[in-house]
Design a protein around this motif. Structure first.
Motif, PDB file in Angstrom:
ATOM      1  N   PRO A  59       0.798  -1.230   0.000  1.00 28.58           N
ATOM      2  CA  PRO A  59       0.000   0.000   0.000  1.00 28.58           C
ATOM      3  C   PRO A  59       0.831   1.281   0.000  1.00 28.58           C
ATOM      4  N   ARG A  60       2.107   1.189   0.366  1.00 27.39           N
ATOM      5  CA  ARG A  60       2.928   2.409   0.351  1.00 27.39           C
ATOM      6  C   ARG A  60       3.905   2.446  -0.814  1.00 27.39           C
ATOM      7  N   GLU A  61       4.468   1.276  -1.170  1.00 26.51           N
ATOM      8  CA  GLU A  61       5.595   1.296  -2.114  1.00 26.51           C
ATOM      9  C   GLU A  61       5.334   0.586  -3.440  1.00 26.51           C
ATOM     10  N   GLY A  62       4.111   0.176  -3.652  1.00 23.23           N
ATOM     11  CA  GLY A  62       3.762  -0.384  -4.952  1.00 23.23           C
ATOM     12  C   GLY A  62       4.071  -1.862  -5.100  1.00 23.23           C
ATOM     13  N   VAL A  63       4.067  -2.318  -6.353  1.00 23.72           N
ATOM     14  CA  VAL A  63       4.100  -3.745  -6.651  1.00 23.72           C
ATOM     15  C   VAL A  63       5.328  -4.443  -6.028  1.00 23.72           C
ATOM     16  N   ASP A  64       5.094  -5.658  -5.529  1.00 25.77           N
ATOM     17  CA  ASP A  64       6.162  -6.382  -4.835  1.00 25.77           C
ATOM     18  C   ASP A  64       7.076  -7.076  -5.853  1.00 25.77           C
ATOM     19  N   LEU A  65       8.360  -6.770  -5.784  1.00 22.81           N
ATOM     20  CA  LEU A  65       9.265  -7.269  -6.823  1.00 22.81           C
ATOM     21  C   LEU A  65       9.568  -8.759  -6.683  1.00 22.81           C
ATOM     22  N   GLU A  66       9.610  -9.234  -5.438  1.00 30.81           N
ATOM     23  CA  GLU A  66       9.873 -10.678  -5.260  1.00 30.81           C
ATOM     24  C   GLU A  66       8.726 -11.492  -5.841  1.00 30.81           C
ATOM     25  N   GLU A  67       7.503 -11.034  -5.553  1.00 32.98           N
ATOM     26  CA  GLU A  67       6.320 -11.729  -6.079  1.00 32.98           C
ATOM     27  C   GLU A  67       6.287 -11.654  -7.602  1.00 32.98           C
ATOM     28  N   LEU A  68       6.659 -10.492  -8.133  1.00 34.42           N
ATOM     29  CA  LEU A  68       6.660 -10.340  -9.593  1.00 34.42           C
ATOM     30  C   LEU A  68       7.689 -11.279 -10.219  1.00 34.42           C
ATOM     31  N   GLU A  69       8.847 -11.356  -9.587  1.00 32.04           N
ATOM     32  CA  GLU A  69       9.909 -12.222 -10.113  1.00 32.04           C
ATOM     33  C   GLU A  69       9.441 -13.682 -10.145  1.00 32.04           C
ATOM     34  N   LYS A  70       8.760 -14.095  -9.051  1.00 30.38           N
ATOM     35  CA  LYS A  70       8.246 -15.483  -9.004  1.00 30.38           C
ATOM     36  C   LYS A  70       7.292 -15.726 -10.172  1.00 30.38           C
ATOM     37  N   SER A  71       6.366 -14.767 -10.381  1.00 29.41           N
ATOM     38  CA  SER A  71       5.378 -14.948 -11.460  1.00 29.41           C
ATOM     39  C   SER A  71       6.041 -14.925 -12.829  1.00 29.41           C
ATOM     40  N   LEU A  72       7.063 -14.080 -12.982  1.00 28.49           N
ATOM     41  CA  LEU A  72       7.755 -14.012 -14.282  1.00 28.49           C
ATOM     42  C   LEU A  72       8.439 -15.329 -14.585  1.00 28.49           C
ATOM     43  N   SER A  73       8.904 -16.026 -13.526  1.00 26.34           N
ATOM     44  CA  SER A  73       9.599 -17.287 -13.813  1.00 26.34           C
ATOM     45  C   SER A  73       8.649 -18.472 -13.901  1.00 26.34           C
ATOM     46  N   THR A  74       7.398 -18.327 -13.413  1.00 25.97           N
ATOM     47  CA  THR A  74       6.499 -19.490 -13.472  1.00 25.97           C
ATOM     48  C   THR A  74       5.414 -19.355 -14.547  1.00 25.97           C
ATOM     49  N   SER A  75       5.129 -18.144 -15.000  1.00 31.66           N
ATOM     50  CA  SER A  75       4.057 -17.965 -16.014  1.00 31.66           C
ATOM     51  C   SER A  75       4.621 -17.215 -17.215  1.00 31.66           C
ATOM     52  N   THR A  76       3.966 -17.382 -18.377  1.00 33.71           N
ATOM     53  CA  THR A  76       4.391 -16.616 -19.550  1.00 33.71           C
ATOM     54  C   THR A  76       3.650 -15.285 -19.521  1.00 33.71           C
ATOM     55  N   ILE A  77       4.339 -14.278 -19.056  1.00 32.95           N
ATOM     56  CA  ILE A  77       3.711 -12.954 -18.940  1.00 32.95           C
ATOM     57  C   ILE A  77       4.155 -12.104 -20.123  1.00 32.95           C
ATOM     58  N   ARG A  78       3.170 -11.621 -20.867  1.00 31.23           N
ATOM     59  CA  ARG A  78       3.498 -10.847 -22.092  1.00 31.23           C
ATOM     60  C   ARG A  78       3.727  -9.374 -21.790  1.00 31.23           C
ATOM     61  N   ALA A  79       3.086  -8.879 -20.727  1.00 26.32           N
ATOM     62  CA  ALA A  79       3.227  -7.451 -20.404  1.00 26.32           C
ATOM     63  C   ALA A  79       2.793  -7.220 -18.966  1.00 26.32           C
ATOM     64  N   CYS A  80       3.219  -6.073 -18.421  1.00 23.90           N
ATOM     65  CA  CYS A  80       2.754  -5.653 -17.103  1.00 23.90           C
ATOM     66  C   CYS A  80       1.947  -4.369 -17.289  1.00 23.90           C
ATOM     67  N   LEU A  81       0.976  -4.157 -16.412  1.00 24.26           N
ATOM     68  CA  LEU A  81       0.218  -2.906 -16.413  1.00 24.26           C
ATOM     69  C   LEU A  81       0.230  -2.377 -14.987  1.00 24.26           C
ATOM     70  N   PHE A  82       1.077  -1.372 -14.748  1.00 25.17           N
ATOM     71  CA  PHE A  82       1.307  -0.895 -13.384  1.00 25.17           C
ATOM     72  C   PHE A  82       1.072   0.610 -13.255  1.00 25.17           C
ATOM     73  N   MET A  83       0.856   1.050 -12.006  1.00 26.85           N
ATOM     74  CA  MET A  83       0.699   2.483 -11.694  1.00 26.85           C
ATOM     75  C   MET A  83       1.697   2.867 -10.603  1.00 26.85           C
ATOM     76  N   PRO A  84       2.959   3.118 -10.942  1.00 26.52           N
ATOM     77  CA  PRO A  84       3.969   3.349  -9.902  1.00 26.52           C
ATOM     78  C   PRO A  84       3.808   4.683  -9.154  1.00 26.52           C
ATOM     79  N   ASN A  85       3.168   5.667  -9.805  1.00 26.89           N
ATOM     80  CA  ASN A  85       3.038   6.984  -9.161  1.00 26.89           C
ATOM     81  C   ASN A  85       1.594   7.250  -8.736  1.00 26.89           C
ATOM     82  N   PHE A  86       1.349   7.166  -7.412  1.00 25.96           N
ATOM     83  CA  PHE A  86       0.029   7.416  -6.834  1.00 25.96           C
ATOM     84  C   PHE A  86      -1.027   6.497  -7.450  1.00 25.96           C
ATOM     85  N   HIS A  87      -0.784   5.245  -7.132  1.00 23.50           N
ATOM     86  CA  HIS A  87      -1.581   4.117  -7.594  1.00 23.50           C
ATOM     87  C   HIS A  87      -3.074   4.298  -7.285  1.00 23.50           C
TER      88      HIS A  87
END
Ligand SMILES: Cc1ncc(COP(=O)(O)O)c(C=O)c1O
Length: 488
Positions: free
Chosen positions: A241-269
């Motif tokens: 809730p303060r710092e945005g998407v979790d990078l460890e979780e993203l890394e896990k998903s990137l290595s286990t699923s075929t992700i074609r793109a990300c859709l994120f809101m890094p500034n004031f989500h």
């Protein structure tokens, strides 16, 4: 001077004076949030601060007015300034559970249509809105520009604009990337019908139906609607809730699923209000570069920062041309103009141009002209300064009322910009039931369940603070508090 009726009437400060009082206000605020000045404590007098800092009396006074406007301090007549006794320091941020999902089809929460209807109903107290209240929009200068149009100018403006956009508007937007992005030329910008078209074109450029896109949990519910219409699957990544998407979780998903793109809101989500720290943005881009995955960033709220500096977009850390930055004037100027843009980078630009020309041909010429004239005049930056102060005040005042009227287990993180509050209610409270009870009292809010595909945010609600704080809003928050307390 404290308690003086005229205290909110701002004298005409030069930009240097304004810089000084804002800096002083920032220093005092940091001492308050850092606990050096405690809730209820008397603050140094204007005269004392004037002697200590060698700033003028009016600069010190204006710093206090700024802090009073944002609800951080209060003036007590004939006594001085005090740290507000109910301080936001007591509020804790929502709990962050590191839980991400496997790829799923998008299924919208059944409440979504009713939520959209409530948000756009003018009879409702607007606590669900992300669009600015018209009272905060620069109506007069925009009307003046329209009135000044000659017949021959009007004739030109009734024709199509170039598909990529009106050249002067692209130039004005490019000028405003200075300081956060390097080397952006007008040709790098493609004008769209709002940020949503920019995001839709970007998704079309980097995915095929049936592909999987990584999104934040929670996310903007309009994105879920769009992803569903495009036939895309989603992987939800746990988001702090303060710092945005979790990078460890993203890394896990990137290595286990075929992700074609990300859709994120890094500034004031939306809906969290989270601001990703600059170092984390850089780390995110390193991770995505390593996997060769493009990211569509929604940067629509970045001009609404409360701190000293505008946050940078992810694109500032993009070495491999993987970022498609999308934004619009909907949060800062006028959502009804439907004016947005994308900066897709050289890798995706040709495809985005083809898609834009093939799908909507171009964007309204008249609206582009109006906004480019407004930007040219320099009035936009003045408007943004006023808007940021107003939003900060609205957000703090609303958060203080929530703290006063909601049960003590309520959690929320006051964001560093934007206009949204993401509220975690006690575990036993159903956010959807709160939404329905509020709906029956003509109060619009957003239940957390509509903000994620797996509908996990059952005891959350989102409150928008895009309307000036008023007695009606104060009352509505009090009613919400009693609904929440009554559901325990
Ligand atoms: C994060 C976010 N992105 C995009 C939009 C839609 O933007 P636009 O009206 O420019 O299409 C909104 C609207 O509230 C939003 O909150």
């Amino acid at each position: 001077m404290p308690g003086d009726k005229s205290r909110n009437e701002r004298p005409p400060f030069t930009s240097r004076e304004a810089f000084r009082y804002r800096k002083l206000a920032g220093e005092i605020e940091r001492r308050i949030t850092g606990g050096i000045y405690q809730p209820g404590e008397k603050l140094p007098s204007i005269r004392r601060l004037h002697q200590q800092t060698s700033l003028s009396i009016s600069t010190v006074y204006q710093a206090y007015v700024e802090l009073e406007n944002t609800g951080v301090v209060e003036a007590r007549p004939k006594s001085g300034y005090y740290v507000r006794p109910v301080s936001l320091q007591k509020l804790e941020a929502p709990v962050f559970s590191k839980k991400s999902s496997a790829p799923q089809r998008v299924s919208l929460a059944p409440a979504i249509n009713s939520v959209v209807e409530a948000i756009s109903n003018p009879r409702f107290v607007p606590l669900g809105n992300t669009a600015m209240d018209p009272a905060l929009l620069p109506v007069k200068p925009l009307a003046r520009i329209l009135k000044s149009l000659s017949h021959s100018e009007m004739r030109t403006l009734l024709t199509y604009s170039p598909s990529e956009g009106f050249p002067e508007l692209r130039r004005q937007i490019a000028l405003r990337t200075v300081g956060v992005l390097e080397g952006i030329a007008p040709e790098d910008i493609i004008i769209t019908n709002g940020c949503m078209e920019a995001v839709a074109l970007s998704l079309l450029a980097v995915t095929q139906p049936g592909d999987t896109v990584a999104i934040e949990a929670p996310t903007n519910f309009s994105f879920l609607q769009l992803l569903k219409e495009l036939g895309l699957l989603v992987v939800e990544i746990a988001t702090d809730p303060r710092e945005g998407v979790d990078l460890e979780e993203l890394e896990k998903s990137l290595s286990t699923s075929t992700i074609r793109a990300c859709l994120f809101m890094p500034n004031f989500h939306n809906p969290l209000g989270a601001l990703m720290p600059e170092g984390k943005k850089q780390a995110l881009m390193e991770l995505l570069s390593a996997h060769g995955v493009p990211v569509i960033e929604d940067n629509i709220s970045s001009p609404l920062y409360f701190g000293e500096q505008r946050p940078k977009p992810l694109k500032a850390y993009d070495r491999d041309n993987l970022v498609l930055t999308c934004s619009s004037f909907s949060k800062t100027l006028a959502p009804g103009l439907r004016l947005g843009w994308t900066i897709p980078g050289s890798r995706f630009s040709p495809k985005i141009k083809r898609l834009k020309a093939g799908i909507t041909i171009s964007t309204s010429t008249l609206d582009q002209y109006l906004v480019s004239r407004f930007l040219e005049s320099g009035a936009y930056e003045r408007h943004l300064r006023v808007l940021r102060t107003a939003l900060k005040k609205q957000l703090f005042r609303t958060a203080l009322e929530i703290q006063k009227h909601f049960p003590t287990q309520t959690r929320l993180a006051v964001p560093q910009g934007g206009s949204l509050l993401w509220i975690q209610l006690p575990p036993a409270v159903d956010g959807l039931a709160v939404y329905q009870a509020a709906f029956d009292r003509n109060i619009a809010i957003i239940p957390g369940v509509v903000c994620s595909n797996s509908k996990i945010f059952t005891n959350y609600i989102q409150i928008g603070c895009a309307a000036p704080f008023s007695h009606k809003i104060k009352e509505a928050v009090e009613i919400l508090g009693s609904i929440v307390s009554g559901s325990l």
